[in-house]
Enzyme design. Structure first.
Site, PDB file in Angstrom:
ATOM      1  CG  ASN A 187      -1.431   1.921   0.953  1.00  0.00           C
ATOM      2  OD1 ASN A 187      -2.486   1.373   0.788  1.00  0.00           O
ATOM      3  ND2 ASN A 187      -1.207   2.480   2.340  1.00  0.00           N
ATOM      4  CD  GLU A 188      -0.896   5.974   0.009  1.00  0.00           C
ATOM      5  OE1 GLU A 188      -0.290   6.311   1.276  1.00  0.00           O
ATOM      6  OE2 GLU A 188      -2.247   5.942   0.033  1.00  0.00           O
TER       7      GLU A 188
ATOM      8  CD  GLU B 245      -5.972   4.391   1.347  1.00  0.00           C
ATOM      9  OE1 GLU B 245      -5.921   5.807   1.845  1.00  0.00           O
ATOM     10  OE2 GLU B 245      -5.064   4.071   1.781  1.00  0.00           O
TER      11      GLU B 245
ATOM     12  CD  GLN C  49      -9.628   3.977   6.963  1.00  0.00           C
ATOM     13  OE1 GLN C  49      -9.823   3.164   7.555  1.00  0.00           O
ATOM     14  NE2 GLN C  49      -8.530   4.177   5.969  1.00  0.00           N
TER      15      GLN C  49
HETATM   16  O1  AHR Z   1      -6.884   5.937   5.212  1.00  0.00           O
HETATM   17  C1  AHR Z   1      -5.778   6.561   6.048  1.00  0.00           C
HETATM   18  C2  AHR Z   1      -4.507   6.628   5.766  1.00  0.00           C
HETATM   19  O2  AHR Z   1      -4.514   7.379   4.071  1.00  0.00           O
HETATM   20  C3  AHR Z   1      -4.462   4.723   4.636  1.00  0.00           C
HETATM   21  O3  AHR Z   1      -4.027   4.365   5.584  1.00  0.00           O
HETATM   22  C4  AHR Z   1      -3.090   5.411   3.877  1.00  0.00           C
HETATM   23  O4  AHR Z   1      -2.821   4.576   2.541  1.00  0.00           O
HETATM   24  C5  AHR Z   1      -3.398   6.809   3.522  1.00  0.00           C
HETATM   25  O5  AHR Z   1      -2.377   7.459   3.093  1.00  0.00           O
END
Ligand code: AHR
Length: 548
Positions: free
Chosen positions: A213-214, A347, A397
């Site tokens: 992730n990222e 996201e 989220q």
């Molecule tokens: O959604 C919060 C954070 O935002 C996540 O953990 C990350 O992937 C993004 O930078």
């Protein structure tokens, strides 16, 4: 006529949202729906959700435990499961976010009372409210919600699981083993036996796997080339157990084209583009400063207290999604010429400054107003219009966090305006996206640096059988729009509308006032190929039309 339309579409793509010729004389906007110009089927997965083990998302939000006084289904908050089920969630991503790259999946399997306690990735975040209790599961993760609990949550809500694997802190073999634990047939391996002992004899058939992730940030600060090497190592020869595994690469921060081009170049040079199913992109609307700063903390505004400039700035940031999708898609296509790889916006949402958390342990929790409903409408319309490119998306989220659908704390529960938008838009899932043309004066507003502009109307349309769903967002803070809707290629026999609006765009739901913002349904007057409808300011509307 056809070529005029093409011209218009090109102009619109270049940012000219208003074409004088397309504005109806009697009204202040025109929407044309081109029934015979399908774009693609809208992947239901575009309407996905994101659950990270962060603040109050998992503990308290979703997981209350089997012994809780809060009504639950095997430890899962019943009210939330039932409400989520109603919006037909196609897919849920877990366990992160940044948390994913610190997670050892083995901590979350086996008997619950034997699972280890670990410090949560987010324990040291600077955004914790001062009065947050520091000893609870939000800081020290008891691992009660692991693979089995998450997949049961998915099953209970009707969604497919989408796992994010730890690339920064674990190995390719750990990844293989997680896939094996989930997908190996009953009785075949020691891990399949362990799954059975954990209560799930049948394979979980997990298809979607994010590989890190990222990776440019919290996921390891890789260069695109180094991440490409890791991606290929993690995804080489992973047994599928008859599940067509869909690997998603960790894509850019916003519209970073360099990250995409360099990653795709390396993977293509290795001849391995076929290994990828999706390419993720994260885009948050966060800078409300009107050009005063680009600092990540200083640029954020408040979720509840905002003026016109801040309102429009957040929506303008969100609307960049449209051009980001197009330019990322083009960059991907330089190497992936047949566009085998789908875009995965896993996201997205608004991100405000701390201060409106529904309770102190809800790290990154923020209130959700009509502004956020408008943001959700603009974004989902964008995904629908790009149904040929976007294969999956996840709003960030699900509960007690950034752009959430729910707030849940102890025995309190409510849904947000964003929830209602997902409910209204669910009829687009799996329908054929149709081309639309929108003519309405662009919105201009004063900002600190010059004048800001935003589309005057946003919409998307889809067709399932003889039912046309048209969703329309009017982002104007104070102007209703009287809009003519022209159906090109069909006529409507009847229509009904669902509208989400409020007298004040700051309106929101809370535990104390859970029904302040709710949609209202009404029949639409008129039929035929031309209809007129008035869209209130700061509103999201769904029109459902029966066609002949
Ligand atoms: O959604 C919060 C954070 O935002 C996540 O953990 C990350 O992937 C993004 O930078």
């Amino acid at each position: 006529m056809q070529s005029n339309r093409r011209e218009f579409l090109r102009a619109a793509a270049a940012g000219m949202a208003y074409a004088a010729g397309l504005r109806s004389a009697a009204n202040d906007g025109l929407i044309e729906v081109l029934i015979d110009e399908p774009i693609a089927t809208i992947a239901p997965e575009i309407y996905g959700h994101f659950v990270e083990n962060l603040g109050g998302v998992v503990y308290d939000g979703i997981w209350v435990g089997e012994d809780s006084k809060v009504p639950n289904i095997g430890g899962l908050r019943k009210q939330l499961v039932e409400a989520l089920r109603r919006v037909s969630p196609p897919v849920i991503r877990w366990p992160g976010g940044c948390f994913a790259d610190s997670y050892d999946w083995r901590d979350g399997v086996g008997p619950r009372d034997k699972r280890p306690k670990r410090t949560n990735f987010w324990a040291g975040a600077g955004e914790w409210p001062k009065n947050a209790r520091r000893a609870g599961p939000q800081h020290y993760d008891p691992n009660q919600f692991g693979t089995i609990e998450f997949t049961r949550f998915c099953k209970a809500t009707g969604a497919q699981p989408y796992f994010a694997a730890n690339l920064r802190g674990s190995t390719a073999q750990d990844f293989d083993r997680w896939v094996e634990y989930c997908n190996a047939p009953a009785g075949a391996t020691t891990l399949a036996d362990q799954r059975a002992a954990d209560g799930e004899r049948e394979a979980l058939d997990v298809r979607y796997w994010g590989v890190g992730n990222e990776a440019w940030g919290c996921g390891g600060s890789f260069t695109p080339e180094d991440y490409a090497t890791e991606f290929l190592r993690f995804t080489a020869w992973v047994p599928g157990y008859n599940v067509p595994l869909a690997f998603v690469g960790s894509g850019p921060n916003g519209n970073d084209l360099d990250w995409t081009q360099r990653f795709f170049t390396k993977v293509e040079q290795k001849g391995e583009l076929g290994r990828m199913w999706g390419w993720s992109m994260h885009h948050y609307a966060w800078n409300a400063s009107g050009g005063r700063t680009s600092d990540w903390s200083a640029g954020k505004g408040d979720a509840l207290r905002f003026d016109a400039e801040q309102y429009y700035e957040i929506l303008r940031e969100a609307y960049q999604m449209d051009s980001f999708i197009t330019s990322q898609w083009t960059a991907m296509g330089e190497r992936d010429r047949r566009h085998h790889v789908k875009l995965v916006v896993d996201e997205w949402g608004a991100w405000y400054a701390p201060g409106t958390e529904p309770f102190a342990e809800a790290l990154l929790g923020q209130q959700s107003t009509m502004r956020d409903a408008v943001l959700a409408g603009l974004t989902l319309d964008t995904f629908n219009r790009h149904a040929d490119k976007v294969g999956l998306a996840a709003v960030a989220q699900l509960v007690n966090c950034l752009q959430s659908l729910f707030f849940a704390h102890e025995d309190q529960f409510c849904v947000t305006p964003t929830y209602h938008v997902f409910d209204m838009y669910k009829s687009h899932q799996g329908a054929r996206s149709l081309r639309t043309m929108t003519g309405a004066p662009a919105i201009s507003y004063p900002r600190h640096e010059g004048t800001g502009t935003l589309v005057g109307l946003s919409c998307s349309a889809s067709l399932r059988g003889k039912t046309l769903t048209l969703t329309v967002t009017n982002p104007s803070l104070d102007q209703a729009r009287e809009v003519e809707i022209a159906l090109r290629g069909a006529t409507a026999t009847s229509a009904k509308t669902v509208t989400l609006a409020a007298a004040d765009p700051h309106a929101h739901n809370s535990f104390a006032n859970p029904h302040a913002v709710e949609p209202r349904e009404e029949a639409l007057q008129g039929s035929g190929a031309r209809l007129t409808h008035r869209f209130p300011p700061a509103s999201v509307t769904k029109l459902e039309l029966s066609l002949v």
